[in-house]
Scaffold this active site. Structure first.
Site, short mmCIF file in Angstrom:
data_model
loop_
_atom_site.label_atom_id
_atom_site.label_comp_id
_atom_site.label_asym_id
_atom_site.label_seq_id
_atom_site.Cartn_x
_atom_site.Cartn_y
_atom_site.Cartn_z
N LYS A 83 -5.32 -17.80 -8.83
CA LYS A 83 -4.90 -16.42 -9.10
C LYS A 83 -6.09 -15.58 -9.52
O LYS A 83 -6.93 -16.01 -10.32
CB LYS A 83 -3.83 -16.41 -10.20
CG LYS A 83 -3.18 -15.04 -10.43
CD LYS A 83 -2.07 -15.14 -11.48
CE LYS A 83 -1.41 -13.79 -11.73
NZ LYS A 83 -0.35 -13.87 -12.75
N SER A 158 4.04 -11.70 -11.69
CA SER A 158 2.87 -11.11 -11.06
C SER A 158 2.14 -12.06 -10.12
O SER A 158 1.28 -11.65 -9.34
CB SER A 158 1.90 -10.63 -12.14
OG SER A 158 1.41 -11.74 -12.90
N SER A 182 5.66 -14.93 -15.03
CA SER A 182 4.90 -14.68 -13.81
C SER A 182 4.49 -15.92 -13.03
O SER A 182 3.93 -15.81 -11.94
CB SER A 182 3.65 -13.85 -14.12
OG SER A 182 4.01 -12.55 -14.53
#
Length: 521
Positions: A83, A158, A182
């Site tokens: 990420k 997210s 998330s």
């Protein structure tokens, strides 16, 4: 003539076995996944940056070490998607924001360093809501990620890029971060496994902070065992992180392999279900509860009344911490700078840079947080939210006096359409209603797939919550459920998705926009 197997279809543990036995090389595995990214990521947009050269170099290093008889970890040579909120030396880190466009950090996050030390091959950086603010990955400054089950739908947020990369077979493993759900919510809507470790169980050094008391990096995978192997690789005490726990890492891999719930007491959280939950979500969750009882667990209902106030408390605490953490992004020290033509003051340049660099959701939360922390309002808003947080922690403590773990649906609905909730922030925030309490308390939690909602054929996730530093309990429950459901489905749920059938070389990519995949079995 035997056809060559598609290496992207194997799990991380299967790939490890193949490489250990010398059936395939790490370079072949990395190349297969890089080719897969090239073939499908134009549709998915899971990645913001692909490090082909670096990934192949890392794979070659693993092959060389293995040829020399070096002792390697269980995930050596396995590819991973990282990420883009975690720093990685030699690659850009943008946090999905224009204000950090082009920034190359001079150091690795502790998680990144531990991945390298484990021999894991980092393929690149994945898309995300800007500074991790969002539940759909639509708030990325670089465009939304699409759900591989239906490209018209969101992959969660997210960390939608990390979850989508796994669901589209672009990587067998990924790292996400979880501030209010998330990791878990994207896992639920993409039919994958996502784990939020105990707060402090995985170092936050090098993780660009959204809300420092809530953020936690964790593993994403297609199976519970793969998640456990990755969890073990990244967890542990780090002197670079003042919130890092000194306790030993729970034996998560052994728990995943044990996969046994016989004799466990499992609490069904009264406040995390019912009204507002999609019928198909409720149906699959009820079936999973029955299955846990069949496997020997005792399921009892528990009440955590303060959970009703968790969403409101979270959306005061998070913006307040975010407004403080994001103050350093000013266009002066690094990142995008606007208006510096020699005629403007530093304050004007900072204002113009932030105006151009931050998206609407980031600006909204900074303003909310600044207001909540302002003189005259601190006690009424931020102070009150922290009191609610204490009540939530007490509810968890009381519940865990009665049961070993708690369970709930991970998300109230399956993946919604892209754009459907962009104009309604409150509706967007409600997607995290079941996951937020865990972050406020610092506990550990997992989401794993439990089937497809009959009404739309999209994945449903079940959330397992464990006390702090009892992460191994997540893997016991998750492993047992997964094994039973694997037998029922005749394979992993993800294999019934449009991207789960066939291989990357079979021709046109399935799952084009407007096409919903999978069956409702």
């Amino acid at each position: 003539m035997t056809s060559t197997p598609d290496l992207t279809r194997f799990t991380a543990s299967q790939l490890s076995e193949l490489m250990t036995s010398r059936a395939v090389s790490a370079r072949e595995v990395a190349s297969a996944h890089l080719d897969r990214i090239e073939a499908v990521d134009g549709d998915i947009h899971a990645f913001l940056h692909v490090d082909r050269e670096g990934a192949l170099r890392s794979a070659d290093d693993i092959d060389s070490a293995r040829a020399q008889g070096a002792s390697l970890g269980p995930l050596a040579g396995v590819p991973l998607a990282l990420k883009d909120v975690l720093t990685m030396k030699g690659a850009p880190t943008t946090c999905g924001s224009r204000i950090l466009e082009g920034w190359h950090p001079p150091y690795d996050a502790t998680v990144t360093r531990r991945l390298r030390e484990a021999g894991i091959v980092i393929l690149g950086k994945t898309n995300m809501d800007e500074f991790a603010m969002g539940s759909s990955t639509e708030h990325s400054a670089y465009g939304p990620t699409h759900n591989p089950w239906d490209l018209d739908r969101i992959p969660g947020g997210s960390g939608g890029g990390s979850a989508a990369a796994i669901a589209a077979y672009e990587a067998p493993l990924a790292i996400g971060t979880d501030t209010g759900g998330s990791i878990r919510q994207p896992a639920a809507v993409t039919g994958t496994v996502g784990v939020k470790p105990t707060y402090g169980g995985v170092s936050r050094y090098g993780l660009v902070a959204l809300a420092s008391s809530l953020d936690q990096a964790g593993p994403c995978a297609r199976t519970v065992l793969d998640a456990a192997l990755l969890h073990e690789a990244i967890a542990g005490y780090d002197p670079m992180d003042s919130t890092s726990l000194r306790e030993p890492v729970p034996e998560v891999v052994a728990a995943a392999k044990r996969a046994d719930v016989a004799g466990m007491r499992i609490g069904l959280v009264k406040e995390l279900g019912g009204e507002g939950y999609q019928p198909g979500v409720r149906q699959r969750f009820a079936e999973a509860v029955t299955l846990l009882e069949k496997l020997g667990a005792e399921v009892v209902e528990v009440s955590c009344p303060s959970f009703d106030y968790a969403l409101a408390a979270y959306y005061l605490i998070l913006p307040s911490e975010a407004s403080s953490n994001l103050a350093k992004f000013d266009g002066i020290r690094y990142g995008q700078r606007v208006g510096d033509d020699g005629s403007r003051s530093v304050e004007e340049v900072m204002s113009l840079s932030r105006e151009a660099g931050f998206g609407a959701e980031v600006k909204r939360r900074i303003m909310l947080g600044t207001y909540a922390l302002s003189s005259g309002y601190y006690d009424a808003y931020y102070g009150s939210a922290q009191k609610v947080r204490t009540l939530i922690q007490r509810d968890f403590a009381a519940a865990f006096d009665q049961v070993d773990v708690l369970i709930s649906p991970t998300a109230p609905t399956t993946a919604f359409k892209l754009g459907e909730k962009l104009d309604d922030p409150l509706a967007m925030y409600l997607n995290d209603i079941a996951t937020i309490p865990v972050n406020l308390a610092g506990n550990a939690a997992m989401s794993l797939p439990i089937g497809l909602a009959p009404e739309d054929g999209l994945p449903v996730g079940l959330q397992v919550i464990a006390p702090a530093m009892a992460d191994d309990r997540l893997y016991r429950v998750g492993g047992a459920l997964e094994r039973e459901l694997f037998n029922r489905w005749g394979g992993l749920l993800i294999e019934s998705s449009p991207y789960g059938a066939g291989s990357a070389s079979d021709g046109p990519v399935p799952g084009r926009p407007g096409q919903t995949g999978g069956s409702s079995r």
